[in-house]
Design an enzyme around this catalytic site. Sequence first.
Site: not given
Length: 257
Positions: A148, A161, A165
């Site tokens: 991402s 998160y 990533k």
Amino acid sequence: MGIKQKFDLQGKVAIVTGSSKGIGLSIAKGLAENGAKVVISSRNQEAVDAVAAELNAAGFESIGIACHIGEAEQRRNLVEKTMATFGRIDVLVNNAAINPFYGPLENSNEQVFDKIVNVNVKAPWLLSNLVQPHMKANNGGSIINISSVEGIHPGFRLGLYSMTKSALIMLTKNQAKEWGRYGIRSNVVCPGLIKTKFSESLWSNEKLVAGYNQMVPLQRMAEPDEMAGVVMLLASDAGSYITGGVYAADGGYLISG
């Protein structure tokens, strides 16, 4: 060989995790349309069977294998069933991911941390390790990890998160460095804001979307189908000299600071 032929995936077998919907589904359909035999995988057997049936009805070749990628036995089953059915693995797309927490870093807890790291980092590492011997036996293969832009440029309230990533990007680079001698390529795709169920909490916020659209050069969020093209390049012989790369598909988000 012409460039069009180099995109042809006839005879190749691809596993796509988290492919019953969203970006994963788009990637799986793209691979099938380019000739690959595709293994549809997500947690729910009915969901993967439905997608596989749709692809088979369209004249492609696909099977559905349920797999919670955070579970070791289910990862082994995914690889073993793929080999039993198709006899080889040429492409692995590590797409499945979770984001169980949205908020400040200090408001999370160890349980959430362990859960998100297990699925977003540990599982792609271990699944790739299971697939690697089969690719090595074929003298080549392509691993495509879906990260991402949050793994490159931190946003607000997505700290855990983003961290996972970012780790996935470094995993990709190490895979490329260590496994290139076997003809195995590993690359990572970093999507921006995509209109999927996974990111609905973001794009359903009209104020947030308006700000995002004003910021990014292309002035809009993406549809899931817009992520498939770069994966087709990385999966095929058209990308035969591409490894260790980090490819943003983000409408210019990363250059809009």
